[in-house]
Motif scaffolding. Structure first.
Motif, PDB file in Angstrom:
ATOM      1  N   ASP A   2       5.121   8.519   1.936  1.00 26.93           N
ATOM      2  CA  ASP A   2       6.094   9.399   1.282  1.00 26.93           C
ATOM      3  C   ASP A   2       7.481   9.244   1.906  1.00 26.93           C
ATOM      4  N   LEU A   3       7.556   9.191   3.217  1.00 23.92           N
ATOM      5  CA  LEU A   3       8.853   9.034   3.883  1.00 23.92           C
ATOM      6  C   LEU A   3       9.480   7.685   3.569  1.00 23.92           C
ATOM      7  N   VAL A   4       8.669   6.659   3.564  1.00 27.11           N
ATOM      8  CA  VAL A   4       9.175   5.322   3.277  1.00 27.11           C
ATOM      9  C   VAL A   4       9.692   5.257   1.844  1.00 27.11           C
ATOM     10  N   ILE A   5       8.934   5.814   0.903  1.00 28.52           N
ATOM     11  CA  ILE A   5       9.361   5.807  -0.496  1.00 28.52           C
ATOM     12  C   ILE A   5      10.675   6.555  -0.655  1.00 28.52           C
ATOM     13  N   HIS A   6      10.769   7.724  -0.039  1.00 28.90           N
ATOM     14  CA  HIS A   6      11.997   8.516  -0.150  1.00 28.90           C
ATOM     15  C   HIS A   6      13.197   7.714   0.369  1.00 28.90           C
ATOM     16  N   GLU A   7      13.018   7.025   1.486  1.00 22.58           N
ATOM     17  CA  GLU A   7      14.101   6.219   2.049  1.00 22.58           C
ATOM     18  C   GLU A   7      14.482   5.085   1.098  1.00 22.58           C
ATOM     19  N   TRP A   8      13.488   4.406   0.531  1.00 22.29           N
ATOM     20  CA  TRP A   8      13.760   3.289  -0.367  1.00 22.29           C
ATOM     21  C   TRP A   8      14.495   3.744  -1.611  1.00 22.29           C
ATOM     22  N   VAL A   9      14.036   4.857  -2.194  1.00 25.83           N
ATOM     23  CA  VAL A   9      14.650   5.338  -3.426  1.00 25.83           C
ATOM     24  C   VAL A   9      16.070   5.834  -3.173  1.00 25.83           C
ATOM     25  N   ALA A  10      16.299   6.396  -2.000  1.00 20.54           N
ATOM     26  CA  ALA A  10      17.622   6.908  -1.657  1.00 20.54           C
ATOM     27  C   ALA A  10      18.641   5.783  -1.474  1.00 20.54           C
ATOM     28  N   ASP A  11      18.176   4.576  -1.208  1.00 19.86           N
ATOM     29  CA  ASP A  11      19.079   3.442  -0.991  1.00 19.86           C
ATOM     30  C   ASP A  11      19.526   2.887  -2.345  1.00 19.86           C
ATOM     31  N   VAL A  17      16.674  -3.992  -2.324  1.00 16.39           N
ATOM     32  CA  VAL A  17      15.430  -4.770  -2.275  1.00 16.39           C
ATOM     33  C   VAL A  17      15.252  -5.402  -0.902  1.00 16.39           C
ATOM     34  N   VAL A  18      16.324  -5.938  -0.346  1.00 15.76           N
ATOM     35  CA  VAL A  18      16.273  -6.553   0.987  1.00 15.76           C
ATOM     36  C   VAL A  18      15.958  -5.498   2.039  1.00 15.76           C
ATOM     37  N   HIS A  19      16.498  -4.314   1.877  1.00 16.22           N
ATOM     38  CA  HIS A  19      16.252  -3.244   2.838  1.00 16.22           C
ATOM     39  C   HIS A  19      14.814  -2.754   2.791  1.00 16.22           C
ATOM     40  N   ARG A  20      14.131  -2.918   1.654  1.00 15.55           N
ATOM     41  CA  ARG A  20      12.733  -2.494   1.555  1.00 15.55           C
ATOM     42  C   ARG A  20      11.806  -3.414   2.333  1.00 15.55           C
ATOM     43  N   SER A  21      12.160  -4.677   2.466  1.00 14.50           N
ATOM     44  CA  SER A  21      11.275  -5.649   3.101  1.00 14.50           C
ATOM     45  C   SER A  21      10.803  -5.245   4.490  1.00 14.50           C
ATOM     46  N   PRO A  22      11.666  -4.781   5.396  1.00 12.45           N
ATOM     47  CA  PRO A  22      11.174  -4.373   6.717  1.00 12.45           C
ATOM     48  C   PRO A  22      10.171  -3.211   6.641  1.00 12.45           C
ATOM     49  N   GLY A  23      10.367  -2.311   5.691  1.00 11.88           N
ATOM     50  CA  GLY A  23       9.428  -1.203   5.530  1.00 11.88           C
ATOM     51  C   GLY A  23       8.066  -1.693   5.078  1.00 11.88           C
ATOM     52  N   VAL A  24       8.053  -2.630   4.145  1.00 11.90           N
ATOM     53  CA  VAL A  24       6.788  -3.203   3.686  1.00 11.90           C
ATOM     54  C   VAL A  24       6.108  -3.927   4.841  1.00 11.90           C
ATOM     55  N   ARG A  25       6.880  -4.667   5.633  1.00 11.58           N
ATOM     56  CA  ARG A  25       6.291  -5.375   6.777  1.00 11.58           C
ATOM     57  C   ARG A  25       5.674  -4.395   7.773  1.00 11.58           C
ATOM     58  N   GLN A  26       6.311  -3.247   7.982  1.00 11.45           N
ATOM     59  CA  GLN A  26       5.748  -2.241   8.897  1.00 11.45           C
ATOM     60  C   GLN A  26       4.423  -1.702   8.353  1.00 11.45           C
ATOM     61  N   ILE A  27       4.371  -1.476   7.058  1.00 10.84           N
ATOM     62  CA  ILE A  27       3.127  -0.989   6.452  1.00 10.84           C
ATOM     63  C   ILE A  27       2.029  -2.041   6.599  1.00 10.84           C
ATOM     64  N   ILE A  28       2.371  -3.306   6.355  1.00 13.75           N
ATOM     65  CA  ILE A  28       1.390  -4.391   6.494  1.00 13.75           C
ATOM     66  C   ILE A  28       0.935  -4.513   7.942  1.00 13.75           C
ATOM     67  N   LYS A  29       1.860  -4.353   8.873  1.00 12.63           N
ATOM     68  CA  LYS A  29       1.511  -4.402  10.300  1.00 12.63           C
ATOM     69  C   LYS A  29       0.490  -3.305  10.635  1.00 12.63           C
ATOM     70  N   TRP A  30       0.718  -2.103  10.118  1.00 12.89           N
ATOM     71  CA  TRP A  30      -0.214  -1.016  10.356  1.00 12.89           C
ATOM     72  C   TRP A  30      -1.567  -1.335   9.718  1.00 12.89           C
ATOM     73  N   MET A  31      -1.547  -1.879   8.503  1.00 18.02           N
ATOM     74  CA  MET A  31      -2.801  -2.193   7.816  1.00 18.02           C
ATOM     75  C   MET A  31      -3.583  -3.282   8.544  1.00 18.02           C
ATOM     76  N   ARG A  32      -2.877  -4.218   9.162  1.00 15.70           N
ATOM     77  CA  ARG A  32      -3.572  -5.266   9.956  1.00 15.70           C
ATOM     78  C   ARG A  32      -4.322  -4.636  11.117  1.00 15.70           C
ATOM     79  N   TRP A  33      -3.703  -3.621  11.718  1.00 20.53           N
ATOM     80  CA  TRP A  33      -4.351  -2.919  12.822  1.00 20.53           C
ATOM     81  C   TRP A  33      -5.539  -2.095  12.309  1.00 20.53           C
ATOM     82  N   ALA A  34      -5.343  -1.399  11.186  1.00 19.00           N
ATOM     83  CA  ALA A  34      -6.376  -0.509  10.642  1.00 19.00           C
ATOM     84  C   ALA A  34      -7.539  -1.275  10.013  1.00 19.00           C
ATOM     85  N   PHE A  35      -7.258  -2.469   9.483  1.00 18.36           N
ATOM     86  CA  PHE A  35      -8.279  -3.271   8.804  1.00 18.36           C
ATOM     87  C   PHE A  35      -8.301  -4.685   9.390  1.00 18.36           C
TER      88      PHE A  35
END
Length: 78
Positions: A2-11, A17-35
């Protein structure tokens, strides 16, 4: 999510689009740890799904959007 989406939409800058990429990478990094058994290629596919979903959002204050995207992303891994 929710926080990430709010930040992306506010931009509203042209480079949003370029600013969203680091956020997606952070989510993927977390998912690599979780799965840890899920391959990086599959996680990148989920990252692309998240990016496409977020790109279509006009208002990032709807909690249901974050839940739907999170749920869809996790279902893609299980």
């Amino acid at each position: 999510m929710d926080l990430v989406i709010h930040e992306w939409v506010a931009d509203t800058s042209p480079r949003a689009v370029v600013h969203r990429s680091p956020g997606v990478r952070q989510i993927i990094k977390w998912m690599r740890w979780a799965f840890p058994l899920v391959g990086l290629g599959e996680l990148k596919r989920v990252g692309s799904l998240i990016d496409r979903e977020v790109a279509g959002i006009a208002d990032g204050r709807d909690d249901e959007i974050a839940v739907r995207i999170s749920e869809g992303s996790l279902k893609g891994l299980l």
